[in-house]
Design a protein around this motif. Structure first.
Motif, short mmCIF file in Angstrom:
data_model
loop_
_atom_site.label_atom_id
_atom_site.label_comp_id
_atom_site.label_asym_id
_atom_site.label_seq_id
_atom_site.Cartn_x
_atom_site.Cartn_y
_atom_site.Cartn_z
N HIS A 10 -0.22 70.57 -89.49
CA HIS A 10 -0.34 71.49 -88.37
C HIS A 10 -1.64 71.18 -87.63
O HIS A 10 -2.70 71.08 -88.25
CB HIS A 10 -0.37 72.94 -88.86
N PHE A 11 -1.54 71.05 -86.32
CA PHE A 11 -2.66 70.55 -85.52
C PHE A 11 -2.86 71.44 -84.30
O PHE A 11 -1.90 71.77 -83.59
CB PHE A 11 -2.34 69.12 -85.10
N LYS A 12 -4.11 71.82 -84.05
CA LYS A 12 -4.45 72.60 -82.85
C LYS A 12 -5.66 71.97 -82.17
O LYS A 12 -6.58 71.49 -82.83
CB LYS A 12 -4.79 74.06 -83.20
N THR A 13 -5.67 72.03 -80.85
CA THR A 13 -6.80 71.50 -80.09
C THR A 13 -6.79 72.10 -78.68
O THR A 13 -5.74 72.55 -78.20
CB THR A 13 -6.75 69.97 -80.00
N ASP A 14 -7.94 72.06 -78.05
CA ASP A 14 -8.01 72.40 -76.63
C ASP A 14 -8.04 71.14 -75.77
O ASP A 14 -8.01 71.23 -74.55
CB ASP A 14 -9.29 73.21 -76.35
N TYR B 163 -3.38 73.76 -77.43
CA TYR B 163 -2.21 72.95 -77.75
C TYR B 163 -1.98 72.98 -79.26
O TYR B 163 -2.93 72.94 -80.05
CB TYR B 163 -2.40 71.51 -77.29
N ARG B 164 -0.73 73.02 -79.68
CA ARG B 164 -0.43 73.07 -81.11
C ARG B 164 0.84 72.29 -81.43
O ARG B 164 1.79 72.28 -80.65
CB ARG B 164 -0.25 74.52 -81.58
N LEU B 165 0.84 71.64 -82.59
CA LEU B 165 2.04 70.97 -83.05
C LEU B 165 2.18 71.12 -84.56
O LEU B 165 1.21 71.38 -85.27
CB LEU B 165 2.03 69.47 -82.67
N GLU B 166 3.40 70.97 -85.01
CA GLU B 166 3.71 70.88 -86.44
C GLU B 166 4.56 69.65 -86.65
O GLU B 166 5.47 69.37 -85.86
CB GLU B 166 4.47 72.13 -86.91
#
Length: 214
Positions: free
Chosen positions: A150-154, A205-208
């Protein structure tokens, strides 16, 4: 990231060996024994001040969490949260992400969180990005089959790079959000950076992604 030196950090960490695990490589393959149960283990690579992982651990007592942070003067903030709130399913490691496969055994981890990682925008620094293929190989080695990243970033550039990197590596994208805080995603725990950047109106922004190559 500029890290403010805290001369007392090492002593404070040493005084809490039940939270910040000393000599973590000696526990490779034995992390469930550290927690004393068979619950799944989730790790956060780059824990920062610990708001996210402490929040996740309190929200999900049926999951064990390990926060990984290289800088002692940053880790002590997470340690203070863990110590003050007495969170039994949270441990911390003062180690480098490059050492993951020396610390965790194959299929020992169920999920990897990457939150607001350093984007390393210059091309010559690509190998330092936590979604570069050599890091993905480390995550794949320690993750169970079907384990997730799981990844989050601006940072839009890093997010686009990560989407491409994960897809090319063979990970299955199962969730992508280009504006997390205006999506239907529920129970989001924010990091300190996330609060700051979203408060400034920046998109998150977020992805799995799921590991299926085992």
């Amino acid at each position: 990231m500029r890290v403010r030196n805290k001369p007392w950090a090492n002593d404070y960490i040493t005084d809490h060996p039940h939270i910040v695990i000393q000599e973590p490589k000696s526990f490779k393959g034995k992390w469930k024994e550290v927690f004393g149960n068979d619950h799944p283990i989730h790790i956060e690579v780059g824990t920062g001040k610990g708001q996210f992982i402490a929040g996740m651990a309190k929200q999900n007592p049926e999951v064990n969490y390990i926060g990984i942070e290289l800088f002692e003067s940053v880790l002590v903030n997470a340690l203070q949260k863990a110590a003050d709130d007495h969170i039994p399913n949270l441990k911390l490691l003062n180690v480098d992400a490059a050492d993951l496969t020396e610390i965790f055994d194959q299929k020992e981890i169920s999920r990897v969180y990457l939150n607001f990682s350093d984007p390393w925008p210059k091309k010559r620094h690509e190998k330092r990005r936590l979604t570069y293929k050599t890091f993905l190989a480390k995550y794949e080695e320690i993750l169970v089959k079907g384990g997730e990243i799981h990844f989050k970033t601006d940072n839009q550039g890093l997010f686009e790079y990560s989407l491409k990197s994960l897809a090319e590596y063979g990970l299955k994208l199962i969730y992508v959000s280009l504006d997390l805080h205006n999506s239907d995603f529920e129970d989001n725990i924010m990091t300190e950076y996330e609060e700051k950047f979203s408060g400034m109106g920046q998109k998150i922004y977020r992805l799995e992604a799921k590991c299926m190559n085992k």
